[in-house]
Design a protein around this motif. Structure first.
Motif, PDB file in Angstrom:
ATOM      1  N   HIS A   5     -28.499  55.131  38.789  1.00 48.69           N
ATOM      2  CA  HIS A   5     -29.572  54.514  39.563  1.00 48.69           C
ATOM      3  C   HIS A   5     -30.272  55.525  40.356  1.00 48.69           C
ATOM      4  O   HIS A   5     -29.739  56.538  41.256  1.00 48.69           O
ATOM      5  CB  HIS A   5     -28.832  53.623  40.836  1.00 48.69           C
ATOM      6  N   ASP A  51     -31.181  46.387  48.214  1.00 47.18           N
ATOM      7  CA  ASP A  51     -30.555  47.560  48.048  1.00 47.18           C
ATOM      8  C   ASP A  51     -29.529  47.822  49.395  1.00 47.18           C
ATOM      9  O   ASP A  51     -29.446  48.954  49.965  1.00 47.18           O
ATOM     10  CB  ASP A  51     -31.325  48.883  48.148  1.00 47.18           C
ATOM     11  N   GLU A  61     -28.698  48.287  42.496  1.00 44.32           N
ATOM     12  CA  GLU A  61     -28.191  49.158  41.326  1.00 44.32           C
ATOM     13  C   GLU A  61     -27.553  48.044  40.399  1.00 44.32           C
ATOM     14  O   GLU A  61     -27.176  48.789  39.333  1.00 44.32           O
ATOM     15  CB  GLU A  61     -26.688  49.629  42.167  1.00 44.32           C
TER      16      GLU A  61
END
Length: 313
Positions: A5, A51, A61
């Motif tokens: 990520h 997030d 993610e």
């Protein structure tokens, strides 16, 4: 495919001399034609809502692991974006700024030899209203996901055992919003009991619904449009202009009407679907059952890409 990520911070100039703050979340290696979701947070929240810092609570993610990119933006008047006076941040202005930011981000990606496939707007709460406005006025997306957004009206449920809210006679617009806000049990409405206790405690500590403290996901700035979204029927002409696929999502405890009633507002779209997730309150990404919603969004994105012939290679 490598799924590390990566986060790329952006400051995107828009009309009026303002800037939009955005974060591009992407896997280390992006497949040709990978979908791009544009994350539009709700009032009092910032792009970090997508997030969240608790392990397992970052939708960004989750998407990166699937090869999907996420462009999470702070609306004009919120988060790290420019904060003009409330009378500037109307629905029209915020939608226009959001559309400009998305188009510039796409141009930046293409300049870096990354060509997304489908581009899907994903708005939560107020962000859902903004996604609808962006699509109706600017055709920003190939499809939209509308999460916890009452299109007919904002339908705030009463906590069992409490009296219904009182609205002063003759009140309208911002006065109605203020009267309702003062009587809502915000922790109960926003968070399902027992979900992510440390994360929820940190969210409540920022203040609610107006934030006195910012965090990676909470915004002390709220666009002026948020105080005028309670007027019944305001969004119906915009919903009727949407002719792309629509996914409506909501929690068991939310500010919407039923899935059928919400879907019925999108009269021009021939591709409509909905999901209502149990044990989930209005702030979906904090819920223990969030993965049910995320997987439904994944499936929707995949189907839109297939239907448009834009599935990643």
């Amino acid at each position: 495919m490598e799924s590390e990520h990566r986060r790329i911070e952006m400051r995107i100039p828009v009309d009026g001399g303002y800037e939009i703050a955005a974060t591009l979340h992407r896997p280390a290696k992006v497949a040709a034609g990978a979908p791009l979701i544009v994350g539009l947070p709700g009032a009092g929240y910032a792009r970090g809502y997508f997030d969240l810092p608790e392990p397992g609570y970052s939708q960004a993610e989750h998407l990166a692991a699937r090869g999907t990119m996420l462009l999470a933006i702070d609306h004009l008047g919120a988060g790290d974006s420019s904060i003009p006076p409330h009378d500037v941040t109307t629905l029209e202005a915020v939608a226009a700024a959001g559309d400009q930011a998305v188009k510039q981000a796409l141009a930046n990606l293409r300049a870096d030899a990354i060509t997304p496939g489908v581009v899907i707007g994903c708005g939560q709460s107020m962000g859902g209203h903004i996604a609808v406005a962006m699509q109706a006025w600017h055709r920003s997306f190939d499809a939209i996901v509308v999460l916890g957004s009452g299109m007919l009206r904002t339908n705030v449920p009463d906590r069992p055992g409490t009296p219904p809210p009182m609205i002063p006679e003759g009140a309208e617009g911002a006065e109605i919003s203020a009267a309702l806000a003062a009587q809502v049990d915000w922790p109960w409405l926003f968070h399902w009991e027992g979900s992510a206790p440390d994360l929820v405690a940190a969210d409540l500590a920022c203040g609610m619904p107006v934030r006195h403290t910012a965090s990676s996901w909470a915004s002390t700035g709220i666009p002026g449009l948020a105080f005028n979204l309670t007027k019944p029927g305001k969004m119906l002409p915009l919903c009727a202009a949407i002719d792309v696929p629509v996914l409506v999502g909501m929690g068991e405890r939310d500010v919407t009407l039923s899935p059928a009633e919400e879907l019925a507002t999108f009269t021009a779209s021939g591709n409509l679907s909905a999901i209502r997730v149990g044990n989930m309150a209005h702030m979906h990404n904090f819920a223990d059952t969030r993965m049910q919603l995320w997987r439904r969004i994944d499936a929707f994105v995949e189907q839109v890409a297939i239907d448009r012939g834009a599935a990643p290679s």
